[in-house]
Design a protein around this motif. Sequence first.
Motif, mmCIF file in Angstrom:
data_model
loop_
_atom_site.group_PDB
_atom_site.id
_atom_site.type_symbol
_atom_site.label_atom_id
_atom_site.label_comp_id
_atom_site.label_asym_id
_atom_site.label_seq_id
_atom_site.Cartn_x
_atom_site.Cartn_y
_atom_site.Cartn_z
ATOM 1 N N ASP A 152 0.841 -1.193 0.000
ATOM 2 C CA ASP A 152 0.000 0.000 0.000
ATOM 3 C C ASP A 152 0.875 1.242 0.000
ATOM 4 O OD1 ASP A 152 -1.965 1.875 0.136
ATOM 5 O OD2 ASP A 152 -2.668 1.361 2.154
ATOM 6 N N SER A 154 -0.284 3.990 -1.353
ATOM 7 C CA SER A 154 -1.247 5.066 -1.573
ATOM 8 C C SER A 154 -0.956 6.241 -0.660
ATOM 9 C CB SER A 154 -2.666 4.564 -1.317
ATOM 10 O OG SER A 154 -3.001 3.513 -2.194
ATOM 11 N N LYS A 193 -5.367 1.957 -10.614
ATOM 12 C CA LYS A 193 -4.139 2.665 -10.251
ATOM 13 C C LYS A 193 -4.230 4.120 -10.708
ATOM 14 C CE LYS A 193 -0.970 0.833 -8.767
ATOM 15 N NZ LYS A 193 0.253 0.290 -9.381
ATOM 16 N N ARG A 196 -7.861 9.182 -7.888
ATOM 17 C CA ARG A 196 -7.700 10.143 -6.794
ATOM 18 C C ARG A 196 -9.000 10.930 -6.637
ATOM 19 N NH1 ARG A 196 -3.024 12.446 -10.355
ATOM 20 N NH2 ARG A 196 -3.310 10.311 -11.059
ATOM 21 N N ASN A 321 -4.667 6.662 -5.107
ATOM 22 C CA ASN A 321 -4.385 5.228 -5.096
ATOM 23 C C ASN A 321 -3.047 4.873 -5.740
ATOM 24 O OD1 ASN A 321 -4.754 2.376 -4.898
ATOM 25 N ND2 ASN A 321 -5.382 2.369 -7.045
ATOM 26 N N TRP A 323 -1.738 1.542 -4.647
ATOM 27 C CA TRP A 323 -1.581 0.159 -4.196
ATOM 28 C C TRP A 323 -0.887 -0.686 -5.264
ATOM 29 C CZ3 TRP A 323 -2.902 -2.924 0.021
ATOM 30 C CH2 TRP A 323 -3.681 -2.348 1.028
#
Length: 365
Positions: A152, A154, A193, A196, A321, A323
């Motif tokens: 993670d 993020s 991916k 936001r 994001n 991740w």
Amino acid sequence: MADRFRRTALVSAFLVAAALALVAFGLTAIPDATTATAQAAEPRAGAAHLGHKMAPAVPVAFGDDPDGDGYIPANPPVTGVVPSTEIPPHRYFHEFQANCSVSHTRPDDPIVYPGQPGASHDHTFMGNTTTAANSTTASLNGGGTACLAPGDKSAYWMPTLYKGNQEIRPIGPQTIYYKSGVTDYRTVRPFPKGLRFVVGSPTQSAEQFRNHPGWVEGWECGNQYNNTEFPATCPTSADVQLNLRFQAPSCWDGKYLDTPNHQSHMAYPVAQGANQDVCPTSHPVALPMIEFKMAWPVNGDMSQVRLASGTGHSFHYDFFNAWDDATLNALVRHCVVGALQCDARGYDQTHPEAGAALNADYELP
């Protein structure tokens, strides 16, 4: 598409001119970016949240948005999704935790003011340790993380909290839930991916904050609950902290990773019947519902407690994001779709037979 770009450029130019004129006359015009319903209007340039320089943000060419129109298309887009109205087998939980600590604070916001260091009010950053004004999807992927799960990377952030002039940071890993926001939890899929968004707005009124679809419990401490503003006092005890829970929209349009107001590509589920929540047809893709559960080590006299964005009802937060795709997919499939109540390893203590999604190092086995 070209016509839309020209319209966006004209609107941006107008907003810049208007902002300069307002400054010249000692006035300010701060638009409200709160998306309170699923029927989001067409995004408009400059409808972003307030920075400490008291000026509306206008999309600029930077990083993931090279043409500067404020739209970041998903590649590929998600099409052909119809919101599910099916009733799945009943389970009380369908969630996992991302436990992430605070790494730093700074007056940056890579979503609202990308590539503009110091343009925002001060933010408290959790998760990715490199988050700054110049952050992009690629830079976050290459950064470190203060989350228990190394996958993670993020970025999570919120306005910094102060008591007087003293910065108060949450201590230790904070709880960020990933839940199902829709009744049919089996349809939830991982974040794309680079997605936001901004949850809430520092320019929202106290009433808008109180009635926001993301509201869970408001400001709490001791035996005080559901406060729109900070309580006047909190019990002076080592185990008493200021708490807040707030949920993000979880329905995505499948088209954009960001839009000019940083909210219109996302929507909250809508009620259908008495006990069913579904994604609206305008935003048919069910994603995890993020829920911040924050705790600040502050109590006693709270009269000097404030946010960098203002009073308690100005609370909002941002998510970007980054991740690792395989790790997020494993947690979503095992815990959310699998209807478990998981910790950061993807382990449910009440269902040990299900195993865990990650190993003891919080990584894929």
